[in-house]
Design an enzyme around this catalytic site. Sequence first.
Site, PDB file in Angstrom:
ATOM      1  NE  ARG A 151      53.003 -58.074   8.338  1.00  0.00           N
ATOM      2  CZ  ARG A 151      53.239 -57.570   7.117  1.00  0.00           C
ATOM      3  NH1 ARG A 151      54.317 -57.961   6.435  1.00  0.00           N
ATOM      4  NH2 ARG A 151      52.406 -56.706   6.577  1.00  0.00           N
ATOM      5  CG  ASP A 196      51.619 -52.341   3.276  1.00  0.00           C
ATOM      6  OD1 ASP A 196      52.548 -51.808   2.634  1.00  0.00           O
ATOM      7  OD2 ASP A 196      51.565 -53.562   3.510  1.00  0.00           O
TER       8      ASP A 196
END
Length: 540
Positions: free
Chosen positions: A169, A453
Amino acid sequence: MSAPAPSPLAIVDAEPLPRQEEVLTDAALAFVAELHRRFTPRRDELLARRAERRAEIARTSTLDFLPETAHIREDDSWRVAPAPAALDDRRVEITGPTDRKMTVNALNSGARVWLADFEDASAPTWENVVLGQLNLIDAYERRIDFTDPRSGKSYALRPAEELATVVMRPRGWHLEERHLVCDGRPVPGALVDFGLYFFHNARRLQDLGKGPYFYLPKTESHLEARLWNDVFVFAQDHLGIDQGSVRATVLIETITAAYEMEEILYELRDHASGLNAGRWDYLFSIVKNFRDGGARFVLPDRNAVTMTAPFMRAYTELLVRTCHKRGAHAIGGMAAFIPSRKDPEVNKVAFEKVKADKDREAADGFDGSWVAHPDLVPIAMASFDAVLGDRPNQKDRLREDVDVKAADLIAVDSLDARPTYAGLVNAVQVGIRYIEAWLRGLGAVAIFNLMEDAATAEISRSQIWQWTDAGVVFENGEKATPELARRIAAEELAAIRAELGEEAFAAGRWQQAHDLLLKVALDEDYADFLTLPAYEQLVG
């Protein structure tokens, strides 16, 4: 003898890193520079389009499926490219940053896929950006075995057939990489991450019987997916890689993308692998886009907005139906629990919740789902094994019973839950603790037994902003105001100081994190992403 041509990219304000020359070769940097020159102007136009669309939502407080792309949705004939063997079975995926220890543990986890994350689980220090690439190269070359100098524990890769398939990603379109400058401006982080990874690994992965596979974050429209598709086509041609080798899974983690799922798959159809249902960024996107929409868009505590909430259920069921109609994988959301080594009772309750969540996703037709910790892999695996058996996926479940209207996706007021005082406290606590770690270069952080996150920090600060802007009155009679948020933040800072002691507190970035949280949570001018002002303060 003529002088050598200057490097097309300048590396600025960056201390040399060990073995960086293996990643930052002249040829790799030239490739990134070519990506930048060809595609950054369109990236800039699409970011401007985001702002225009946000202004339109502020004016209308609504969204709808696009009339101009109705023909794509109504054409039943098209499908995405068939899944390659390495991505046909995705029943459990583990996520995490690309530090050396995580790389080994994720590949060895027993999950079918590892989302190797340069985005929300990674603070973009130069060290993380470059050494993360190096760790992936080393993993493919099977030279990543190492011993942790602190614990003395050794880490080594299992046999190749037991390793998770890597889906990388890159950063979202909105982020720059300040350490790489081309033609006088920073290169978009997305093109740096994609370009370096593709350049070094595309052919290597083909030799291993796999390919360059990507998760695409923060996508807001099918035009952004079209840009990625053009990047893929150019990159494959430029490096002589077979067209269609790239596979991309798009995170449907913005409210605008939820209205363009079919169009996104259509734009990427020769390279598409699937769509993913992301929870926290999706809620953050709703707050960001509908922050002027009044009381009916005020979300309750983040932990009260489960995937069973009517508007979230509409989104996930539409995603499954859309993917399976077009032959793509539907990948479910994150189980973020981090098991406690000290409290088996906490684990027991949490494991039951994870099982219920994964059972629901498997029953709804998802082909796989995410976990944040290796201990959750067997739980999620059992849920999907029970439904899939020996089949790699359940794309044959077309979910034609699903009928989602445009209004269903933004029916936030269908929830009974209300914001609570404890929810405000939790948002402040998570926000400060996460931002402090991010400023020290850590993007994935265990806080209160959950893996947090950047997405969870975004929903935390967005909820503080939304509740104070709306003047929410909590169950204890207190009203959400900037003053209340500042008081709670001061109390949390004092509690952290007492918990850590003066020396450890002074060694951290606690005051800086406190100040930054309050800025992005209370400023009248709502920052599009907290990582933008945070990046200005990130050292390294």
